[in-house]
Design an enzyme around this catalytic site. Structure first.
Site, short mmCIF file in Angstrom:
data_model
loop_
_atom_site.label_atom_id
_atom_site.label_comp_id
_atom_site.label_asym_id
_atom_site.label_seq_id
_atom_site.Cartn_x
_atom_site.Cartn_y
_atom_site.Cartn_z
N LYS A 95 0.80 -1.25 0.00
CA LYS A 95 0.02 -0.06 -0.07
C LYS A 95 0.92 1.14 -0.04
CE LYS A 95 -3.21 2.44 2.86
NZ LYS A 95 -2.14 3.58 3.45
N ASN A 96 1.78 1.29 0.98
CA ASN A 96 2.67 2.35 0.88
C ASN A 96 3.35 2.73 -0.32
OD1 ASN A 96 1.36 3.04 3.54
ND2 ASN A 96 3.29 2.26 4.57
N ASP A 154 -5.70 8.72 8.51
CA ASP A 154 -5.82 8.18 9.74
C ASP A 154 -5.64 9.24 10.93
OD1 ASP A 154 -6.14 5.53 9.41
OD2 ASP A 154 -4.19 5.16 9.17
#
Length: 439
Positions: free
Chosen positions: A28-29, A127
């Protein structure tokens, strides 16, 4: 773009041993910065192993809105062609609405500044895990010659018509900040020296990809990068690494559920300290080629330091242990033999989910916003299923692992937070024997 989607809740029946093979998704990152890099060229760029998760598909959607021609070639493989970019779309309400809900959207700035000399972005979301400054990105762009304006409607507006290479000492080794500045500097005039740069495998992947496109970047893998500006970049093909956070999560899952698992295609050479830290928690593993085999373990003993003092597991910039796995370490320690201090240095709100673990029966003392002491139960009692909500991506995965190991049924709500980072996680866990349903 559709993704594994996350409204609703997970119903988890815990206490079942799992078995079989599981393959990690693409990272993902890495995806969030690699995808933005397609804006640097009008040529076609093909990317493989893209995870089908909410955050990544939202970013692809933003790229398509900007005028990138997106073509799906197969599962996880896409072709991008950023030939006709509509830079005026940056001023639209649609762009504002989408970009403000995705923190990764900040990384469109570097490529747009490099190629078009201008950029605009709303204050991004993401987040709720504590303060996450954007200063590193902006200070780096300013050093390259960009002029910033924060508008009354909440936008950052940037003029970068004359970017020139320079010496930049980053105030923190931010991964996204480093990636953004690299992408801004690759076509700046002259040489950029970037010191205190992040050196995560994801940054190394970006630099390798950009060099294949015609960039001139040296020093990646260290914290001192040298970037010689070029006038144009071309197309390339790139395959993303497997997600190291998923790999660590699966190691923890096997230990907590006393399961025999094989994690496939791990790129072990890129995992850094992750296997070492889990071995310190007493988890046995074997490297079989590029797979990690975890035998079923009824007990695992936490290491102590050489002088006999209690083990501390702390996070830090690469090559130190990644903060994204500290929540998994904390959960794994619940059923270990011994005591561990978990020290979350980088984000001050990431340990607040321990109240849910305490409700499940864990012995944890939250010392302060950054530190928690876990006294291992060593299977003398089991966690119990409860109703809970996922506060962020990584804590959500940790709570899911706790629920799978617990006695009884747990209900986890707000699972869009889990789906933002983990592709079809319920389906993949069912395939190895987990009792988990989505409703």
């Amino acid at each position: 773009m559709s993704a594994s989607t996350g409204s609703g809740e997970f119903i988890v029946e815990g206490g079942h041993k799992l078995s079989g093979e599981i393959t990690p998704q693409g990272a993902k990152n890495e995806a969030l910065q690699i995808l933005c890099a397609v804006l640097l060229t009008e040529d076609k760029v093909t990317i493989h192993n893209i995870p089908n998760i909410i955050d990544v598909m939202k970013l692809i959607d933003i790229l398509a809105d900007l005028g990138v021609n997106v073509k799906k070639l197969g599962e996880g493989s896409f072709e991008f062609e950023a030939k006709d970019i509509n830079i005026n779309h940056l001023h639209s309400k649609e762009y504002s609405d989408k970009a403000s809900k995705l923190r990764g959207s900040i990384m469109v700035l570097g490529p747009l500044l490099a190629r078009y000399g201008e950029g605009k972005i709303p204050k991004p979301g993401g987040d709720k895990i504590g303060r996450r400054r954007l200063d590193t990105h902006f200070l780096g762009f300013k050093k390259l010659g960009a002029k910033f304006e924060y508008t009354e409607d909440g936008f950052f507006k940037i003029d970068a018509t004359h970017l020139e290479g320079t010496y930049i000492l980053l105030d923190e080794p931010s991964v996204t900040g480093t990636a953004n500045i690299i992408m801004g500097a690759v076509m700046a005039k002259g040489k950029t020296t970037l010191y205190n740069a992040a050196c995560e495998p994801y940054i190394q992947q970006l630099c390798k990809m950009l060099n294949r496109m015609g960039a001139n970047i040296t020093g990646y893998g260290s914290n001192l990068l040298s970037i010689e500006g070029v006038t144009k970049l071309g197309g390339t093909t790139h395959t993303m690494l497997p997600d190291m956070i998923e790999i660590g999560s699966f190691i923890g899952l096997a230990a907590m559920t006393q399961s025999e698992l094989t994690i496939k295609n791990c790129r072990i050479d890129e995992l850094g300290q992750i296997p070492t830290v889990f071995k310190k928690l007493g988890i046995e593993m074997e490297f079989r080629g590029d797979d990690i085999y975890i035998p079923a373990q009824e007990h695992y003993n936490l290491d102590r330091f050489i002088d006999g003092s209690i083990l501390t597991v702390a996070d830090g910039p690469w090559p130190l242990f990644t903060p994204d796995l500290l929540s998994i370490v904390l959960v794994v320690a619940i059923q270990a033999k011994g005591t561990v201090l978990v020290h979350q240095k980088m984000f001050e709100s990431r340990l607040f989910f321990v109240d849910k673990l305490i409700d499940m029966g864990a012995q944890i003392i939250l010392n302060d916003p950054h530190r928690a002491t876990v006294i291992g139960l060593d299977r003398t009692s089991n966690l119990r299923g409860i109703q809970m909500s996922s506060p962020d991506i990584r804590a959500g995965q940790a709570l899911l692992i706790a629920a799978l190991s617990a006695e009884g049924t747990s209900v986890i709500s707000n699972i869009d937070q889990i789906d933002r980072g983990y592709q079809f996680i319920d389906e993949r866990l069912r395939a190895i024997g987990a009792k988990i349903e989505r409703r």
